[in-house]
Design a protein around this motif. Structure first.
Motif, PDB file in Angstrom:
ATOM      1  N   THR A   1      -1.463   2.066  13.006  1.00 38.80           N
ATOM      2  CA  THR A   1      -0.515   2.475  14.050  1.00 38.80           C
ATOM      3  C   THR A   1       0.303   3.680  13.604  1.00 38.80           C
ATOM      4  O   THR A   1       0.425   4.679  14.324  1.00 38.80           O
ATOM      5  CB  THR A   1       0.424   1.312  14.407  1.00 38.80           C
ATOM      6  OG1 THR A   1      -0.355   0.182  14.780  1.00 38.80           O
ATOM      7  CG2 THR A   1       1.337   1.696  15.569  1.00 38.80           C
ATOM      8  N   LYS A   2       0.850   3.621  12.414  1.00 45.37           N
ATOM      9  CA  LYS A   2       1.596   4.767  11.880  1.00 45.37           C
ATOM     10  C   LYS A   2       0.668   5.932  11.554  1.00 45.37           C
ATOM     11  O   LYS A   2       1.110   7.064  11.458  1.00 45.37           O
ATOM     12  CB  LYS A   2       2.331   4.362  10.595  1.00 45.37           C
ATOM     13  CG  LYS A   2       3.478   3.393  10.781  1.00 45.37           C
ATOM     14  CD  LYS A   2       4.137   3.107   9.444  1.00 45.37           C
ATOM     15  CE  LYS A   2       5.298   2.152   9.561  1.00 45.37           C
ATOM     16  NZ  LYS A   2       5.930   1.870   8.242  1.00 45.37           N
ATOM     17  N   GLN A   3      -0.606   5.623  11.370  1.00 43.50           N
ATOM     18  CA  GLN A   3      -1.587   6.607  10.924  1.00 43.50           C
ATOM     19  C   GLN A   3      -1.146   7.230   9.588  1.00 43.50           C
ATOM     20  O   GLN A   3      -1.052   8.454   9.425  1.00 43.50           O
ATOM     21  CB  GLN A   3      -1.831   7.669  11.994  1.00 43.50           C
ATOM     22  CG  GLN A   3      -2.415   7.068  13.268  1.00 43.50           C
ATOM     23  CD  GLN A   3      -3.154   8.069  14.118  1.00 43.50           C
ATOM     24  OE1 GLN A   3      -3.017   9.276  13.954  1.00 43.50           O
ATOM     25  NE2 GLN A   3      -3.946   7.583  15.034  1.00 43.50           N
ATOM     26  N   VAL A   4      -0.900   6.333   8.651  1.00 43.66           N
ATOM     27  CA  VAL A   4      -0.493   6.676   7.292  1.00 43.66           C
ATOM     28  C   VAL A   4      -1.398   5.923   6.335  1.00 43.66           C
ATOM     29  O   VAL A   4      -1.760   4.771   6.592  1.00 43.66           O
ATOM     30  CB  VAL A   4       0.981   6.281   7.041  1.00 43.66           C
ATOM     31  CG1 VAL A   4       1.341   6.378   5.567  1.00 43.66           C
ATOM     32  CG2 VAL A   4       1.918   7.146   7.878  1.00 43.66           C
ATOM     33  N   TYR A   5      -1.784   6.569   5.234  1.00 42.86           N
ATOM     34  CA  TYR A   5      -2.536   5.835   4.218  1.00 42.86           C
ATOM     35  C   TYR A   5      -1.789   5.868   2.889  1.00 42.86           C
ATOM     36  O   TYR A   5      -0.975   6.765   2.629  1.00 42.86           O
ATOM     37  CB  TYR A   5      -3.959   6.391   4.050  1.00 42.86           C
ATOM     38  CG  TYR A   5      -4.083   7.616   3.182  1.00 42.86           C
ATOM     39  CD1 TYR A   5      -4.091   7.527   1.796  1.00 42.86           C
ATOM     40  CD2 TYR A   5      -4.218   8.883   3.754  1.00 42.86           C
ATOM     41  CE1 TYR A   5      -4.207   8.654   0.996  1.00 42.86           C
ATOM     42  CE2 TYR A   5      -4.335  10.014   2.958  1.00 42.86           C
ATOM     43  CZ  TYR A   5      -4.325   9.891   1.582  1.00 42.86           C
ATOM     44  OH  TYR A   5      -4.428  11.007   0.794  1.00 42.86           O
ATOM     45  N   LEU A   6      -2.082   4.888   2.050  1.00 43.45           N
ATOM     46  CA  LEU A   6      -1.533   4.820   0.704  1.00 43.45           C
ATOM     47  C   LEU A   6      -2.682   4.657  -0.278  1.00 43.45           C
ATOM     48  O   LEU A   6      -3.578   3.848  -0.074  1.00 43.45           O
ATOM     49  CB  LEU A   6      -0.551   3.646   0.575  1.00 43.45           C
ATOM     50  CG  LEU A   6       0.105   3.441  -0.800  1.00 43.45           C
ATOM     51  CD1 LEU A   6       1.488   2.821  -0.622  1.00 43.45           C
ATOM     52  CD2 LEU A   6      -0.727   2.513  -1.693  1.00 43.45           C
ATOM     53  N   LEU A   7      -2.617   5.426  -1.346  1.00 42.38           N
ATOM     54  CA  LEU A   7      -3.588   5.333  -2.439  1.00 42.38           C
ATOM     55  C   LEU A   7      -2.826   5.357  -3.754  1.00 42.38           C
ATOM     56  O   LEU A   7      -1.956   6.208  -3.955  1.00 42.38           O
ATOM     57  CB  LEU A   7      -4.560   6.516  -2.392  1.00 42.38           C
ATOM     58  CG  LEU A   7      -5.422   6.750  -3.651  1.00 42.38           C
ATOM     59  CD1 LEU A   7      -6.466   5.648  -3.795  1.00 42.38           C
ATOM     60  CD2 LEU A   7      -6.082   8.121  -3.608  1.00 42.38           C
ATOM     61  N   TYR A   8      -3.131   4.423  -4.653  1.00 44.94           N
ATOM     62  CA  TYR A   8      -2.591   4.494  -6.012  1.00 44.94           C
ATOM     63  C   TYR A   8      -3.726   4.923  -6.936  1.00 44.94           C
ATOM     64  O   TYR A   8      -4.770   4.282  -6.994  1.00 44.94           O
ATOM     65  CB  TYR A   8      -2.042   3.145  -6.481  1.00 44.94           C
ATOM     66  CG  TYR A   8      -1.477   3.239  -7.884  1.00 44.94           C
ATOM     67  CD1 TYR A   8      -0.134   3.507  -8.089  1.00 44.94           C
ATOM     68  CD2 TYR A   8      -2.297   3.129  -9.003  1.00 44.94           C
ATOM     69  CE1 TYR A   8       0.384   3.641  -9.375  1.00 44.94           C
ATOM     70  CE2 TYR A   8      -1.800   3.271 -10.290  1.00 44.94           C
ATOM     71  CZ  TYR A   8      -0.457   3.523 -10.466  1.00 44.94           C
ATOM     72  OH  TYR A   8       0.040   3.663 -11.737  1.00 44.94           O
ATOM     73  N   PHE A   9      -3.489   6.009  -7.682  1.00 48.04           N
ATOM     74  CA  PHE A   9      -4.520   6.472  -8.608  1.00 48.04           C
ATOM     75  C   PHE A   9      -3.890   7.333  -9.691  1.00 48.04           C
ATOM     76  O   PHE A   9      -3.092   8.228  -9.405  1.00 48.04           O
ATOM     77  CB  PHE A   9      -5.598   7.273  -7.869  1.00 48.04           C
ATOM     78  CG  PHE A   9      -6.799   7.582  -8.724  1.00 48.04           C
ATOM     79  CD1 PHE A   9      -7.682   6.580  -9.088  1.00 48.04           C
ATOM     80  CD2 PHE A   9      -7.043   8.874  -9.165  1.00 48.04           C
ATOM     81  CE1 PHE A   9      -8.790   6.849  -9.880  1.00 48.04           C
ATOM     82  CE2 PHE A   9      -8.140   9.159  -9.945  1.00 48.04           C
ATOM     83  CZ  PHE A   9      -9.013   8.143 -10.310  1.00 48.04           C
ATOM     84  N   ASP A  10      -4.249   7.070 -10.949  1.00 48.18           N
ATOM     85  CA  ASP A  10      -3.785   7.862 -12.084  1.00 48.18           C
ATOM     86  C   ASP A  10      -2.265   8.036 -12.085  1.00 48.18           C
ATOM     87  O   ASP A  10      -1.748   9.154 -12.172  1.00 48.18           O
ATOM     88  CB  ASP A  10      -4.467   9.235 -12.096  1.00 48.18           C
ATOM     89  CG  ASP A  10      -5.807   9.186 -12.810  1.00 48.18           C
ATOM     90  OD1 ASP A  10      -6.140   8.138 -13.379  1.00 48.18           O
ATOM     91  OD2 ASP A  10      -6.518  10.213 -12.786  1.00 48.18           O
ATOM     92  N   SER A  11      -1.561   6.939 -11.995  1.00 45.29           N
ATOM     93  CA  SER A  11      -0.093   6.917 -12.069  1.00 45.29           C
ATOM     94  C   SER A  11       0.570   7.689 -10.939  1.00 45.29           C
ATOM     95  O   SER A  11       1.688   8.206 -11.092  1.00 45.29           O
ATOM     96  CB  SER A  11       0.394   7.453 -13.413  1.00 45.29           C
ATOM     97  OG  SER A  11      -0.133   6.682 -14.466  1.00 45.29           O
ATOM     98  N   GLU A  12      -0.101   7.775  -9.807  1.00 51.31           N
ATOM     99  CA  GLU A  12       0.482   8.422  -8.635  1.00 51.31           C
ATOM    100  C   GLU A  12       0.285   7.554  -7.401  1.00 51.31           C
ATOM    101  O   GLU A  12      -0.798   7.017  -7.179  1.00 51.31           O
ATOM    102  CB  GLU A  12      -0.149   9.794  -8.397  1.00 51.31           C
ATOM    103  CG  GLU A  12       0.200  10.819  -9.452  1.00 51.31           C
ATOM    104  CD  GLU A  12      -0.383  12.181  -9.151  1.00 51.31           C
ATOM    105  OE1 GLU A  12       0.160  13.169  -9.677  1.00 51.31           O
ATOM    106  OE2 GLU A  12      -1.386  12.263  -8.405  1.00 51.31           O
TER     107      GLU A  12
END
Length: 202
Positions: free
Chosen positions: A155-166
């Motif tokens: 709905t927000k059209q937002v994604y989250l990714l955690y990778f390499d301390s970011e």
């Protein structure tokens, strides 16, 4: 899965997010990104500092996916055809067989890759275990993680990714990222903070 949510090789999904199946890690593509750092530097770190950074990642996730009933579309991208079973088992949908998978040939590395997709809710994901596993890899040189996980709020059209301390938060709407920028500025590197603010000039 009852509905498909990504754009990949030969299959059309919804308009957000769009992926690039030829990329090494099958990246999700968005116009804007916000990068929040959990990096503490090289050398041995105290458990207190590690716990604080782990809590940061969990807080960002919970800010985006605000309640256990919040819908989540997740894409797990494996580096090859070996499944990251630990990460997959953190999804209730995987344990009951409610998912879709697709295999394609990465034209960059000329190897097969496999993606697994879920349409689920935040409450059915053991995301704290997932982030903890990533932290173990980042700070204890463990190579047991064989995947990248994109969490998408449809709905927000937002994604989250955690990778390499970011912690990477992406959207095609810059306004969606402003609340996270304001809240987590102390954890955004100066260069990335300036880069984010520059986008308002265009």
């Amino acid at each position: 899965m009852k509905s498909k949510c990504f754009s990949t090789t030969g299959v059309t999904y919804s308009s957000f997010p769009k992926g690039n199946p030829k990329a090494i890690f099958f990246e999700i593509e968005t116009k804007y990104q916000l990068v929040i750092s959990t990096w503490l530097g090289y050398g041995q770190q105290t458990q207190q500092k590690l716990s604080r950074m782990l809590e940061l990642a969990i807080n960002v996730f919970e800010d985006i996916f605000e309640a256990p009933t919040t819908p989540v579309v997740a894409m797990i991208n494996h580096w090859d055809t070996t499944k990251d079973v630990y990460m997959l088992n953190q999804f209730e949908a995987y344990r009951i067989g409610d998912f879709m998978s697709e295999t394609f040939v990465d034209e960059t590395q000329e190897v097969e890759k496999v993606q697994i997709y879920f349409q689920t809710t935040a409450g059915d994901i053991n995301y704290k275990n997932i982030f903890n596993r990533f932290f173990l890899r980042d700070y204890h040189l463990s190579n047991e993680v064989n995947s990248r996980i994109f969490f998408v709020h449809p709905t927000k059209q937002v994604y989250l990714l955690y990778f390499d301390s970011e912690i990477i938060v992406g959207s095609n709407d810059l306004n969606q990222l402003i609340p996270y920028f304001d809240k987590y500025q102390p954890h955004i590197e100066t260069a990335r903070r300036k880069q984010f603010l520059e986008q308002f000039k265009h």
